[in-house]
Design an enzyme around this catalytic site. Structure first.
Site, PDB file in Angstrom:
ATOM      1  N   LYS A 145       0.746  -1.194   0.049  1.00  0.00           N
ATOM      2  CA  LYS A 145       0.007   0.037  -0.090  1.00  0.00           C
ATOM      3  C   LYS A 145       0.790   1.179  -0.015  1.00  0.00           C
ATOM      4  O   LYS A 145       0.334   2.217  -0.637  1.00  0.00           O
ATOM      5  CB  LYS A 145      -0.879  -0.070   1.377  1.00  0.00           C
ATOM      6  CG  LYS A 145      -1.731   1.168   1.276  1.00  0.00           C
ATOM      7  CD  LYS A 145      -2.745   1.440   0.170  1.00  0.00           C
ATOM      8  CE  LYS A 145      -3.490   2.712   0.470  1.00  0.00           C
ATOM      9  NZ  LYS A 145      -4.321   2.736   1.476  1.00  0.00           N
TER      10      LYS A 145
ATOM     11  N   CYS B 259      -3.959   9.374   2.114  1.00  0.00           N
ATOM     12  CA  CYS B 259      -3.114   8.516   1.284  1.00  0.00           C
ATOM     13  C   CYS B 259      -1.827   8.942   0.853  1.00  0.00           C
ATOM     14  O   CYS B 259      -0.612   8.903   1.382  1.00  0.00           O
ATOM     15  CB  CYS B 259      -3.817   7.469   0.650  1.00  0.00           C
ATOM     16  SG  CYS B 259      -4.955   6.260   1.470  1.00  0.00           S
TER      17      CYS B 259
END
Length: 421
Positions: free
Chosen positions: A217, A271
């Site tokens: 990720k 993010c």
């Protein structure tokens, strides 16, 4: 072992849609959040965030009795932790370090209701090693149960990491369609995690170890950050050389192996603006390119603010009878990306806030996806696009919301950071 009761810890932009998806498959879901307003809103069958199609899913799930929200964890067969991982406070120019206190708190809260056979999955985007830390926190709190760091496949409680990888504005669809990376702390942990996600996930569930899943990720978002940094740096270069960066990128992208992204006022969200620092903080000597990209993107808002200062000066030169207090500046967009209400780490929000601090004139903001301004924005008024177009002297386009794309370029001085006017 089947999963009849699923608990989701954290009912934000990821936790609530995930809870709703399990509930839509007729699984009993217990959502846990510390926010009383969020809990009350969900239990009315409503939502406290903006996300297409989510309102219908939540309403149906609550009405049919498959979803409820609570403040304190209750027993379940699986626990998904989807809480924030912000930064610790740090000095200016220091490398930010992740704050895992929300995850630690979630672990301590669910520990008391854990039982043999349960599965705990960390979905929060986390630095490498966080899943192992989760298992340690749980083991410390429940010495009567065994965990995979000691018992492996024979553990009483299984632990895994499965990062979310969805696009705001498309979360409901992407939760179902996207592949999932699943990193169990043992083979059994991974196997049971796949079983859980396959309740609604149609994409592939790809198994790896916990550390690789965590890094996957971070790698995805760091790659994106580096690509955006190239576009943002290119826009600054083109501005100095009097070149239209939007035309330049369009021309360069006609090459079959080139795909330059579009520049903007910076990088925001929970993010891309955050995750690269998780890599840099762990390996500061090695992550040189990732670190530089972060610095480029973090500096772009200051470049936009400098453009606004120059625009105010230009306006006053053209209107010598007026003063700074007579100049109205409109900022179009506060969210971190188009067509959502999410303001987390938003460069548009920080730019608007800074303009309000340095400019003594009227500051207005246009954000069609929110009803009220955040308390951090003082001396700013939330207005309609029509009002801003008519009243502002300087127009600063920060987010390419669909409403702005269809708007005719307003009169006055325009600073377009998205290339749509």
């Amino acid at each position: 072992m089947s999963f009849e009761i699923i608990s989701v810890i954290g009912l934000g932009y990821i936790g609530l849609p995930t809870a709703a998806m399990f509930a839509s498959c007729k699984k009993k879901v217990i959502g846990v959040d510390v926010n009383q307003h969020a809990v009350d809103t969900i239990n009315r069958g409503e939502i406290h965030i903006v996300e297409p199609d989510l309102d219908m899913l939540v309403h149906a799930a609550v009405t049919e009795g498959y979803l409820k929200a609570v403040l304190v964890p209750e027993p379940a067969d699986a626990f998904l932790i989807a809480v924030p991982t912000p930064f610790k406070p740090c000095e200016e120019d220091a490398i930010p370090e992740p704050d895992l206190s929300y995850i630690e708190s979630a672990c301590k809260n669910i520990a008391s209701v854990l039982k043999k056979g349960d599965l705990v999955i960390l979905e929060s985007t986390s630095p490498v090693g966080a899943t192992e830390q989760v298992a340690k926190w749980l083991a410390d709190a429940r010495p009567d149960l065994s965990f995979p760091q000691v018992a492996g496949d024979d553990a009483d409680v299984n632990v895994a990491h499965c990062p979310e990888r969805v696009l705001p504005g498309h979360i409901v669809r992407e939760l179902v369609e996207n592949d999932r990376v699943i990193g169990g702390m043992s083979a059994r942990c991974s196997e049971r995690s796949v079983e859980l996600y396959k309740i609604f996930v149609q994409g592939d569930c790809v198994i790896t170890n916990a550390r690789t899943a965590e890094m996957a990720k971070l790698t995805e978002n760091s790659c994106r950050d580096v690509q955006i940094a190239f576009a943002n740096e290119l826009s600054i270069i083109c501005d100095k050389l009097d070149i239209d960066v939007w035309e330049l990128i369009a021309l360069a992208n006609r090459h079959p192996r080139i795909n330059i992204l579009q520049p903007g006022p910076g990088v925001g969200g929970h993010c891309i603006a955050v995750d690269p620092w998780f890599i840099v903080s762990k390996t500061p000597e090695e992550a040189k390119l990732i670190h530089t990209a972060r610095l480029v993107n973090d500096s772009k808002p200051e470049w936009v603010i400098d453009k606004v200062k120059l625009a105010i000066a230009d306006y006053l030169q053209l209107n010598p009878t007026q003063t700074t207090k007579d100049v109205t500046v409109a900022c179009y967009g506060l969210a971190f990306k188009p067509d959502i209400d999410d303001l987390r780490e938003s460069p548009a929000l920080s730019i608007t806030k800074k303009i309000a601090e340095i400019h003594s004139g009227f500051i207005i903001a246009v954000e069609p996806n929110i009803q009220t301004l955040p308390i951090s924005l003082t001396n700013v008024e939330l207005v309609s696009t029509k009002f801003a177009n008519a009243e502002a002297d300087i127009h600063v386009l920060l987010v390419d919301h669909v409403e702005f794309i269809s708007t005719v370029k307003p009169n006055g001085i325009v600073i377009d950071t998205k290339g749509i006017w």
